[in-house]
Write a protein that holds these residues in place. Sequence first.
Motif, PDB file in Angstrom:
ATOM      1  N   LYS A 103       0.820  -1.207   0.000  1.00  0.00           N
ATOM      2  CA  LYS A 103       0.000   0.000   0.000  1.00  0.00           C
ATOM      3  C   LYS A 103       0.858   1.263   0.000  1.00  0.00           C
ATOM      4  O   LYS A 103       2.004   1.241   0.451  1.00  0.00           O
ATOM      5  CB  LYS A 103      -0.905   0.026   1.238  1.00  0.00           C
ATOM      6  CG  LYS A 103      -2.329  -0.407   0.963  1.00  0.00           C
ATOM      7  CD  LYS A 103      -3.230  -0.076   2.142  1.00  0.00           C
ATOM      8  CE  LYS A 103      -3.514   1.417   2.197  1.00  0.00           C
ATOM      9  NZ  LYS A 103      -4.509   1.738   3.227  1.00  0.00           N
ATOM     10  N   GLY A 104       0.249   2.341  -0.461  1.00  0.00           N
ATOM     11  CA  GLY A 104       0.898   3.640  -0.365  1.00  0.00           C
ATOM     12  C   GLY A 104       0.856   4.120   1.076  1.00  0.00           C
ATOM     13  O   GLY A 104       0.310   3.442   1.949  1.00  0.00           O
ATOM     14  N   PRO A 105       1.435   5.302   1.361  1.00  0.00           N
ATOM     15  CA  PRO A 105       1.472   5.803   2.736  1.00  0.00           C
ATOM     16  C   PRO A 105       0.068   5.925   3.319  1.00  0.00           C
ATOM     17  O   PRO A 105      -0.874   6.294   2.622  1.00  0.00           O
ATOM     18  CB  PRO A 105       2.112   7.182   2.605  1.00  0.00           C
ATOM     19  CG  PRO A 105       2.757   7.197   1.273  1.00  0.00           C
ATOM     20  CD  PRO A 105       2.027   6.236   0.409  1.00  0.00           C
ATOM     21  N   SER A 113      -7.770  -0.986   5.039  1.00  0.00           N
ATOM     22  CA  SER A 113      -8.647  -0.969   3.866  1.00  0.00           C
ATOM     23  C   SER A 113      -7.893  -0.390   2.673  1.00  0.00           C
ATOM     24  O   SER A 113      -6.785   0.138   2.813  1.00  0.00           O
ATOM     25  CB  SER A 113      -9.902  -0.158   4.170  1.00  0.00           C
ATOM     26  OG  SER A 113      -9.531   1.067   4.725  1.00  0.00           O
ATOM     27  N   GLY A 114      -8.498  -0.489   1.522  1.00  0.00           N
ATOM     28  CA  GLY A 114      -7.888   0.049   0.302  1.00  0.00           C
ATOM     29  C   GLY A 114      -6.655  -0.714  -0.132  1.00  0.00           C
ATOM     30  O   GLY A 114      -5.697  -0.131  -0.640  1.00  0.00           O
ATOM     31  N   VAL A 115      -6.670  -2.021   0.092  1.00  0.00           N
ATOM     32  CA  VAL A 115      -5.534  -2.835  -0.326  1.00  0.00           C
ATOM     33  C   VAL A 115      -5.452  -2.841  -1.853  1.00  0.00           C
ATOM     34  O   VAL A 115      -6.468  -2.934  -2.536  1.00  0.00           O
ATOM     35  CB  VAL A 115      -5.700  -4.275   0.197  1.00  0.00           C
ATOM     36  CG1 VAL A 115      -4.544  -5.156  -0.253  1.00  0.00           C
ATOM     37  CG2 VAL A 115      -5.817  -4.287   1.707  1.00  0.00           C
ATOM     38  N   ALA A 123      -4.263  -6.542  -7.933  1.00  0.00           N
ATOM     39  CA  ALA A 123      -3.634  -6.657  -9.249  1.00  0.00           C
ATOM     40  C   ALA A 123      -4.647  -6.377 -10.355  1.00  0.00           C
ATOM     41  O   ALA A 123      -5.814  -6.744 -10.231  1.00  0.00           O
ATOM     42  CB  ALA A 123      -3.037  -8.050  -9.411  1.00  0.00           C
ATOM     43  N   PHE A 124      -4.217  -5.712 -11.409  1.00  0.00           N
ATOM     44  CA  PHE A 124      -5.021  -5.419 -12.606  1.00  0.00           C
ATOM     45  C   PHE A 124      -6.224  -4.532 -12.328  1.00  0.00           C
ATOM     46  O   PHE A 124      -7.177  -4.523 -13.081  1.00  0.00           O
ATOM     47  CB  PHE A 124      -5.494  -6.712 -13.297  1.00  0.00           C
ATOM     48  CG  PHE A 124      -4.377  -7.651 -13.597  1.00  0.00           C
ATOM     49  CD1 PHE A 124      -3.440  -7.315 -14.579  1.00  0.00           C
ATOM     50  CD2 PHE A 124      -4.221  -8.837 -12.906  1.00  0.00           C
ATOM     51  CE1 PHE A 124      -2.383  -8.172 -14.852  1.00  0.00           C
ATOM     52  CE2 PHE A 124      -3.174  -9.690 -13.177  1.00  0.00           C
ATOM     53  CZ  PHE A 124      -2.248  -9.349 -14.159  1.00  0.00           C
ATOM     54  N   GLU A 125      -6.144  -3.749 -11.250  1.00  0.00           N
ATOM     55  CA  GLU A 125      -7.252  -2.849 -10.951  1.00  0.00           C
ATOM     56  C   GLU A 125      -7.403  -1.776 -12.005  1.00  0.00           C
ATOM     57  O   GLU A 125      -8.474  -1.214 -12.208  1.00  0.00           O
ATOM     58  CB  GLU A 125      -6.992  -2.169  -9.594  1.00  0.00           C
ATOM     59  CG  GLU A 125      -7.809  -2.697  -8.483  1.00  0.00           C
ATOM     60  CD  GLU A 125      -7.467  -2.006  -7.185  1.00  0.00           C
ATOM     61  OE1 GLU A 125      -8.367  -1.815  -6.387  1.00  0.00           O
ATOM     62  OE2 GLU A 125      -6.288  -1.649  -6.968  1.00  0.00           O
ATOM     63  N   LYS A 146     -10.061  -6.373  -0.777  1.00  0.00           N
ATOM     64  CA  LYS A 146      -9.542  -5.005  -0.742  1.00  0.00           C
ATOM     65  C   LYS A 146      -9.419  -4.526   0.709  1.00  0.00           C
ATOM     66  O   LYS A 146      -9.273  -3.336   0.982  1.00  0.00           O
ATOM     67  CB  LYS A 146     -10.451  -4.023  -1.513  1.00  0.00           C
ATOM     68  CG  LYS A 146     -10.720  -4.389  -2.927  1.00  0.00           C
ATOM     69  CD  LYS A 146      -9.858  -3.651  -3.950  1.00  0.00           C
ATOM     70  CE  LYS A 146      -9.752  -2.152  -3.748  1.00  0.00           C
ATOM     71  NZ  LYS A 146      -8.397  -1.700  -4.052  1.00  0.00           N
ATOM     72  N   PHE A 147      -9.479  -5.433   1.631  1.00  0.00           N
ATOM     73  CA  PHE A 147      -9.502  -5.085   3.049  1.00  0.00           C
ATOM     74  C   PHE A 147      -9.019  -6.297   3.828  1.00  0.00           C
ATOM     75  O   PHE A 147      -9.261  -7.430   3.446  1.00  0.00           O
ATOM     76  CB  PHE A 147     -10.941  -4.748   3.468  1.00  0.00           C
ATOM     77  CG  PHE A 147     -11.135  -4.716   4.956  1.00  0.00           C
ATOM     78  CD1 PHE A 147     -10.721  -3.616   5.695  1.00  0.00           C
ATOM     79  CD2 PHE A 147     -11.700  -5.795   5.627  1.00  0.00           C
ATOM     80  CE1 PHE A 147     -10.879  -3.592   7.066  1.00  0.00           C
ATOM     81  CE2 PHE A 147     -11.855  -5.778   6.999  1.00  0.00           C
ATOM     82  CZ  PHE A 147     -11.450  -4.661   7.717  1.00  0.00           C
TER      83      PHE A 147
END
Lengths: 236, 297, 337
Positions: free
Chosen positions: C59-61, C132-134, C137-139, C221-222
Amino acid sequence: MTVLALEHIDAGYGDTAILHDISLQVERGEIVVVIGPNGAGKSTALKSVFGLLNITAGRVVLEESEITNTPPEQVVRLGVCYVPQTGNVFVNLSVQENLEMGAFVRSDDFRPRLDEIYAMFPDLAEKRRQPAGSLSGGQRQMVAMGKALMLEPKILLLDEPTAGLSPKYRGEIFQTVKAINATGVPILMVEQNAKQALGIADRAYVLVDGENRHTGTGPELLADQEVARMFLGAKG
Amino acid sequence: MWEFVNFYFIPGLVLGCIYALGALGISLTFGILRFANFAHGEIMMLGAYFTFTIMGLTGWHPLVAALPSMALAALLMLYLDRQFFRPFRDSPTIMLVIASFGLMLMIRSAVWVFYGTQSKPLLRGFQRPTQYLDGAIQFPDKHLWIFLTTIVIMLAIWYLLTRTKIGKAMRAVSDSPELAKLTGIPVETVIRATWIVAACSAVAAGVLLAIDSQLDSLMGFKMLLPMFASAILGGIGRPFGAVLGGLVIGVAEELSAYPWIGVEPLLNPAYKTGMAFAIMVVMLIWRPSGLFKGRVF
Amino acid sequence: MEELAGYGNYIVSSLLTMGGIYAILTLGLNIQWGFTGLFNAGIAGFIAVGAYVFAILTKGPAAEHLGGYDLPLPLGAIAAMIVAAIIAWAIGKICIRLRSDYLAIATIGIAEILRLILKNETWATNGPRGISGVDKAFEWLPRPWGDIAFMVTILLTVLVIYLLLERAWRSPWGRLTTAIRDNEDSARAAGKDVETFRLQSFVIGAAIMGLAGAYLAQVQKFIGPDSTDPTTTTFLAWVMLIAGGSGNNRGAVLGAFLLWTVWSATQIVTGWLPQEIIVFGHPIENVPVRSTYLRIFLIGLVLQIVLQRYSAGILPETRPAVAGKSGKTGLEPGRTT
């Protein structure tokens, strides 16, 4: 009168036959010894009486009735007691509790019998509160035999009672076996120490490769050349 | 000092009593049937729910309602043994472990079907602590019940195991099932007796736990780890070792939250269960036979 | 047309994607149980570890939890496998020499401890609220192609693991682990280092479970400490393997897809049930919820029946090249014929 008879027994584990056409007999009041080289099927013969393996041919007769392939729990109730070579006492139970367990299938008052056993094995009376696991090898054998005798069995089966014991204890065990027999209990005993065992035996059988090889009285077999060569060592 | 006794040591003993009752049954069944029964915690939980239902029907005190629950749980346990454990008596014991694992889920989901997942109190209202020694020691009456009930059940089981024929036979089978068979001890009868004892002590543990906190469908599962840890600490097949193990682990869990150094709890109270796990791991490494030389399979 | 799209979506994102994840899980369990006879009761713990490691690393920050490493997704998946493997190694090192009951207890313990850590170390995991917000792939592909590409990735993973396990099964390593499973004493007597082989098998299986966790985090995604019911997940994997045929990789995959289909289809059915029904004059409320629990009960019953009656599974184990051991079911380690 015959107490126990194995008549032409074939037996083994699963499909593997170990005993072939074995016949043994124990008469009232006798000590009968079974000797033979390792793997000859001596212990297996005892176990087959006790329903611990599958008899595929022949029959086992206790007094008048056939007990072929009867499960161990019932064989005990019929008055046959079996002392295995190892693991023959409940190590975490006290000596007295071991004897009480020996009398489990009795529903009458077994306390007089308990006193008789203690009279027969004075060492055990002293240690009645100790866990059986804390006793020496020889004393454990005594507990195991005492436990079996609690039932006042018709016959006692002993599987190598002197295995792993020092010579001093061995002699003691053989004396005990004789003493038990003197109280009228017939004994069928498998032994590795052939010479001493034959010394106390009324009759003996020699098993080789799961078959009867020789039969005779103790002194006869002791004198037999081939038996001497096979089991009693060069000096025999 | 008194704060330590009132808020850490006594609650630790209370928890320890509950663990002890639970671990006793696990140790007995592990010793006699030779497998780790994962469904034991669920029997505890189910017994507490039975008690809850009987209380609702009759208005009895939980400790009274626990008695018919024990009978029900024992009958159920005998039925479950016949259906799910007996077919595997001669199989490798891991089959029994899997079957008990399945039972664990079945019992829990059955409770969910009937009672839902919401936890509920077994005793209503707040219990004011009773004071002892001029108020130095204080704990609610329910803790006294927990201590007394545990002591009574322990004495009863001690009597059973050391003074009665069937109890001695249970110890004999635990010692060596093979020799027990050769001795003519009816092993199946002994197994049934074992399940009855295990079910009754489990129900007692479950009801006491529900009295102490509340009725919760996951309470049995949460107890499983500390109970196994207690049984292993005491030595498998040593029922009274398990009792001591339960007390040690209960107290250790509570004391781990005491501010031994500074003012912060030594260990975050959320990690109490971790103590049980840590003790178990140490025992498995150092001495799997437990403190009292139990069996190692 | 819309309905058709609905079905298509169900097949892609539930049946094949989730079924595939369970197939990965079941293959991992097959190494441990089917190959080697190790009982793992803490499968959910290894999934959770994989999922969290993946989520945190890719994940991003984010302010709420450890993260911001923004690693490429495959790297995250590899890390998930490694961390799961390390934990398995530690727990295996302790109990693998003891009988399987102890491993079962220890694995259920480690799963519980992991859950506690994930729940309480809020600085790293955002505690009970989860992550959350994991990244998935291929999103970036337009719908539904992203989901389809993801599904294909999972199915390819299943295929690759399957092929690797088939090789392992036929290799001397695989023959040895089965030999250990079937008769530990004789393997030991033959001078084999039983513990090492068991440990290897346990660690490899756990790594595969960690990978399944990494995929699960992407699908949902979580990931939260309670986002999978630990017992049910662990249990489903077991039923899948045993029903499919433990010791048989094809059976493991078949069991996973088959049971997942039954499981998710019955979930849909329970949703259709009325809120309240009357049975013999008694109203029963909350029927759909109760039915959900009944479903769990029934899956438990299925396990018991399979265990007792059809313990070999749908595709029984076939072990070539071990003389005299034919017809064995993978389910009964230690039984000598």
